[in-house]
Design a protein around this motif. Structure first.
Motif, PDB file in Angstrom:
ATOM      1  N   LEU A   1       0.858  -1.171   0.042  1.00 20.61           N
ATOM      2  CA  LEU A   1      -0.115   0.206   0.053  1.00 20.61           C
ATOM      3  C   LEU A   1       0.919   1.321   0.185  1.00 20.61           C
ATOM      4  CD1 LEU A   1      -3.094   0.725   0.137  1.00 20.61           C
ATOM      5  CD2 LEU A   1      -2.791   1.013   2.537  1.00 20.61           C
ATOM      6  N   ILE A   2       0.748   2.058  -1.088  1.00 16.30           N
ATOM      7  CA  ILE A   2       1.627   3.260  -0.871  1.00 16.30           C
ATOM      8  C   ILE A   2       0.533   4.443  -0.565  1.00 16.30           C
ATOM      9  CG2 ILE A   2       2.429   5.034  -2.608  1.00 16.30           C
ATOM     10  CD1 ILE A   2       2.750   2.697  -4.785  1.00 16.30           C
ATOM     11  N   VAL A   3       0.994   4.978   0.627  1.00 18.59           N
ATOM     12  CA  VAL A   3       0.226   6.019   1.062  1.00 18.59           C
ATOM     13  C   VAL A   3       0.654   7.440   1.134  1.00 18.59           C
ATOM     14  CG1 VAL A   3      -0.723   6.587   3.517  1.00 18.59           C
ATOM     15  CG2 VAL A   3      -0.316   4.010   3.341  1.00 18.59           C
ATOM     16  N   VAL A   4      -0.118   7.969   0.724  1.00 18.42           N
ATOM     17  CA  VAL A   4       0.068   9.787   0.251  1.00 18.42           C
ATOM     18  C   VAL A   4      -0.355  10.352   1.602  1.00 18.42           C
ATOM     19  CG1 VAL A   4       0.112  11.314  -1.101  1.00 18.42           C
ATOM     20  CG2 VAL A   4      -0.236   9.244  -2.051  1.00 18.42           C
ATOM     21  N   ALA A   5       0.874  11.039   2.400  1.00 18.21           N
ATOM     22  CA  ALA A   5       0.318  11.531   3.717  1.00 18.21           C
ATOM     23  C   ALA A   5      -0.197  13.017   3.716  1.00 18.21           C
ATOM     24  CB  ALA A   5       1.711  11.463   4.478  1.00 18.21           C
TER      25      ALA A   5
ATOM     26  N   PHE B   1      -4.638  -0.686  14.550  1.00 19.50           N
ATOM     27  CA  PHE B   1      -3.583  -1.409  15.310  1.00 19.50           C
ATOM     28  C   PHE B   1      -3.191  -2.787  14.796  1.00 19.50           C
ATOM     29  CE2 PHE B   1      -1.858  -4.171  18.848  1.00 19.50           C
ATOM     30  CZ  PHE B   1      -0.827  -3.304  19.029  1.00 19.50           C
ATOM     31  N   ALA B   2      -4.357  -3.589  14.936  1.00 17.88           N
ATOM     32  CA  ALA B   2      -4.106  -5.044  14.247  1.00 17.88           C
ATOM     33  C   ALA B   2      -3.960  -4.912  13.049  1.00 17.88           C
ATOM     34  CB  ALA B   2      -5.470  -5.661  14.764  1.00 17.88           C
ATOM     35  N   GLU B   3      -4.425  -3.882  12.136  1.00 22.18           N
ATOM     36  CA  GLU B   3      -4.172  -3.991  10.837  1.00 22.18           C
ATOM     37  C   GLU B   3      -3.016  -3.817  10.480  1.00 22.18           C
ATOM     38  OE1 GLU B   3      -6.414  -2.252  12.745  1.00 22.18           O
ATOM     39  OE2 GLU B   3      -8.445  -2.295  12.027  1.00 22.18           O
ATOM     40  N   PHE B   4      -2.109  -3.144  11.407  1.00 22.39           N
ATOM     41  CA  PHE B   4      -0.731  -3.135  10.913  1.00 22.39           C
ATOM     42  C   PHE B   4       0.334  -4.080  11.296  1.00 22.39           C
ATOM     43  CE2 PHE B   4      -2.315   1.785  11.460  1.00 22.39           C
ATOM     44  CZ  PHE B   4      -2.423   1.918   9.848  1.00 22.39           C
ATOM     45  N   ASN B   5      -0.245  -4.528  12.551  1.00 18.26           N
ATOM     46  CA  ASN B   5       0.691  -5.661  13.150  1.00 18.26           C
ATOM     47  C   ASN B   5       1.639  -6.589  12.453  1.00 18.26           C
ATOM     48  OD1 ASN B   5      -1.274  -6.308  16.001  1.00 18.26           O
ATOM     49  ND2 ASN B   5      -0.591  -4.405  15.471  1.00 18.26           N
ATOM     50  N   HIS B   6       2.876  -6.609  12.528  1.00 17.99           N
ATOM     51  CA  HIS B   6       3.606  -7.672  11.863  1.00 17.99           C
ATOM     52  C   HIS B   6       3.812  -7.415  10.367  1.00 17.99           C
ATOM     53  CE1 HIS B   6       2.289 -10.212  15.670  1.00 17.99           C
ATOM     54  NE2 HIS B   6       3.474  -9.391  15.849  1.00 17.99           N
ATOM     55  N   LYS B   7       3.965  -6.207   9.997  1.00 20.67           N
ATOM     56  CA  LYS B   7       3.870  -5.990   8.692  1.00 20.67           C
ATOM     57  C   LYS B   7       5.118  -4.695   8.654  1.00 20.67           C
ATOM     58  CE  LYS B   7      -0.860  -6.704   7.219  1.00 20.67           C
ATOM     59  NZ  LYS B   7      -2.342  -5.772   7.001  1.00 20.67           N
ATOM     60  N   PRO B   8       5.899  -4.769   7.486  1.00 22.59           N
ATOM     61  CA  PRO B   8       6.760  -3.916   7.013  1.00 22.59           C
ATOM     62  C   PRO B   8       6.530  -2.572   6.640  1.00 22.59           C
ATOM     63  CG  PRO B   8       6.924  -5.564   5.340  1.00 22.59           C
ATOM     64  CD  PRO B   8       5.722  -5.652   6.209  1.00 22.59           C
ATOM     65  N   VAL B   9       6.825  -1.496   7.003  1.00 24.72           N
ATOM     66  CA  VAL B   9       6.916  -0.083   6.575  1.00 24.72           C
ATOM     67  C   VAL B   9       8.220   0.615   6.067  1.00 24.72           C
ATOM     68  CG1 VAL B   9       6.560   1.022   8.772  1.00 24.72           C
ATOM     69  CG2 VAL B   9       5.464   2.105   6.854  1.00 24.72           C
ATOM     70  N   SER B  10       7.892   1.111   4.974  1.00 21.79           N
ATOM     71  CA  SER B  10       9.026   1.869   4.145  1.00 21.79           C
ATOM     72  C   SER B  10       8.628   3.419   4.032  1.00 21.79           C
ATOM     73  CB  SER B  10       9.677   1.233   3.019  1.00 21.79           C
ATOM     74  OG  SER B  10       8.578   1.282   2.050  1.00 21.79           O
ATOM     75  N   PHE B  11       9.498   4.368   3.674  1.00 19.06           N
ATOM     76  CA  PHE B  11       9.301   5.613   3.633  1.00 19.06           C
ATOM     77  C   PHE B  11       9.989   6.461   2.560  1.00 19.06           C
ATOM     78  CE2 PHE B  11       9.421   4.496   7.980  1.00 19.06           C
ATOM     79  CZ  PHE B  11       8.259   4.514   8.447  1.00 19.06           C
ATOM     80  N   LEU B  12       9.249   7.328   1.982  1.00 18.98           N
ATOM     81  CA  LEU B  12      10.099   8.403   0.712  1.00 18.98           C
ATOM     82  C   LEU B  12       9.729   9.623   1.463  1.00 18.98           C
ATOM     83  CD1 LEU B  12       9.875   8.869  -2.973  1.00 18.98           C
ATOM     84  CD2 LEU B  12       9.125  10.530  -1.327  1.00 18.98           C
ATOM     85  N   GLY B  13      10.666  10.601   1.765  1.00 15.59           N
ATOM     86  CA  GLY B  13      10.661  11.764   2.350  1.00 15.59           C
ATOM     87  C   GLY B  13      10.927  12.826   1.612  1.00 15.59           C
TER      88      GLY B  13
ATOM     89  N   THR C   1       5.975  10.816   2.573  1.00 13.41           N
ATOM     90  CA  THR C   1       5.415  11.941   3.710  1.00 13.41           C
ATOM     91  C   THR C   1       6.262  13.295   3.477  1.00 13.41           C
ATOM     92  OG1 THR C   1       5.285  12.526   5.955  1.00 13.41           O
ATOM     93  CG2 THR C   1       7.334  11.100   5.378  1.00 13.41           C
ATOM     94  N   SER C   2       5.557  14.253   3.793  1.00 15.39           N
ATOM     95  CA  SER C   2       6.172  15.664   3.833  1.00 15.39           C
ATOM     96  C   SER C   2       6.810  15.844   5.027  1.00 15.39           C
ATOM     97  CB  SER C   2       5.350  16.725   3.294  1.00 15.39           C
ATOM     98  OG  SER C   2       4.122  16.545   4.051  1.00 15.39           O
ATOM     99  N   GLU C   3       7.105  17.104   5.633  1.00 20.50           N
ATOM    100  CA  GLU C   3       7.624  17.439   6.918  1.00 20.50           C
ATOM    101  C   GLU C   3       7.104  18.783   7.321  1.00 20.50           C
ATOM    102  OE1 GLU C   3      11.802  16.404   8.102  1.00 20.50           O
ATOM    103  OE2 GLU C   3      12.165  18.493   8.231  1.00 20.50           O
ATOM    104  N   HIS C   4       6.438  18.692   8.183  1.00 17.73           N
ATOM    105  CA  HIS C   4       6.083  19.934   8.958  1.00 17.73           C
ATOM    106  C   HIS C   4       6.421  20.227  10.539  1.00 17.73           C
ATOM    107  CE1 HIS C   4       3.100  19.667   5.695  1.00 17.73           C
ATOM    108  NE2 HIS C   4       3.147  21.069   5.576  1.00 17.73           N
ATOM    109  N   ASN C   5       7.283  21.470  10.642  1.00 13.84           N
ATOM    110  CA  ASN C   5       7.790  21.717  11.843  1.00 13.84           C
ATOM    111  C   ASN C   5       8.787  20.597  12.436  1.00 13.84           C
ATOM    112  OD1 ASN C   5       6.831  24.397  11.845  1.00 13.84           O
ATOM    113  ND2 ASN C   5       4.870  23.646  12.414  1.00 13.84           N
ATOM    114  N   HIS C   6       9.430  19.962  11.537  1.00 10.90           N
ATOM    115  CA  HIS C   6      10.358  18.681  11.700  1.00 10.90           C
ATOM    116  C   HIS C   6       9.474  17.407  12.216  1.00 10.90           C
ATOM    117  CE1 HIS C   6      14.010  21.457  12.477  1.00 10.90           C
ATOM    118  NE2 HIS C   6      13.632  21.533  11.318  1.00 10.90           N
ATOM    119  N   GLY C   7       8.282  17.429  11.949  1.00  8.63           N
ATOM    120  CA  GLY C   7       7.596  16.070  12.124  1.00  8.63           C
ATOM    121  C   GLY C   7       6.677  15.794  10.795  1.00  8.63           C
TER     122      GLY C   7
END
Ligand SMILES: Cc1cc2nc3c(=O)[nH]c(=O)nc-3n(C[C@H](O)[C@H](O)[C@H](O)COP(=O)(O)O)c2cc1C
Length: 196
Positions: free
Chosen positions: A8-12, A106-118, A87-93
């Motif tokens: 799943l590619i998530v656009v923040a 919670f359960a939907e995410f458990n034991h799954k990998p996540v990667s990032f493009l910032g 993800t973008s960055e707003h005030n260093h977050g």
């Protein structure tokens, strides 16, 4: 059920006019060349959720959804074997809308990998490092390789199509490394989840 990992590619960013659309278009172009994953896009702009207001924590009440919108998102997260968050960055977050969405599940995410493009002045690095802390609490694995689009590259990407192509071409090796690691983790954890 697909045999290759479902990513799943998530656009923040939920902004109307946003930089996020450039890296999203590039990721989609690159991901179309791969047969070892199945990709789906989740644009948080299309799935607004109110601020978290459920009676109990999702960790204590798995998949107890408070609205159809939440159920729809939960179903989308459930079918993913791994994530790539843009993800973008707003005030260093990272964007507040992304935190709100993460807190709803919670359960939907458990034991799954996540990667990032910032992206941002320092490639969204600070946002990504904060996200690593948060996803650990969701029992996810954050993969080591990241893709960063720095301020100067953002200017090139915005400038014209030729400069954009060149800027993203320089990032291709990094994305390939990210995909390789994401594949290892998503395949390994998918098998482990199936085994119970
Ligand atoms: C309130 C605010 C705070 C920001 N803080 C940062 C920051 O800490 N680091 C950074 O790199 N960019 C920062 N920016 C710039 C955003 O990263 C930039 O506007 C980016 O394009 C937002 O992503 P989007 O266009 O995809 O929504 C900030 C912008 C705003 C409006």
């Amino acid at each position: 059920m697909p045999t290759v990992p479902h990513i799943l590619i998530v656009v923040a960013s939920t902004r109307t006019v946003r930089f996020a659309d450039y890296p999203l278009a590039w990721i989609l172009e690159r991901s179309a060349l791969r047969t070892d994953f199945m990709f789906e896009v989740l644009d948080l702009r299309d799935h607004p959720l109110p601020f978290y207001d459920l009676p109990t924590a999702p960790a204590l009440s798995p998949r107890q959804y408070g609205s159809d919108e939440e159920r729809e998102l939960g179903t989308i997260f459930d079918r993913a074997d791994g994530f790539l968050i843009i993800t973008s960055e707003h005030n260093h977050g990272y964007p507040a809308g992304l935190k709100n969405v993460l807190d709803h599940f919670f359960a939907e995410f458990n034991h799954k990998p996540v990667s990032f493009l910032g992206y941002g002045n320092v490639g969204g690095s600070r946002a990504i490092e904060q996200l690593r802390q948060v996803v650990a609490e969701l029992d996810m694995v954050s993969v080591r390789p990241t893709v960063h689009v720095f301020g100067m590259q953002m200017m090139e990407i915005r400038a014209n199509p030729e400069a954009r192509r060149e800027a993203f071409a320089r990032l291709e090796p990094r994305l390939d490394i990210l995909f390789a690691d994401l594949h290892w983790w998503s395949a390994a954890l998918k098998a482990a989840r199936s085994a119970g």
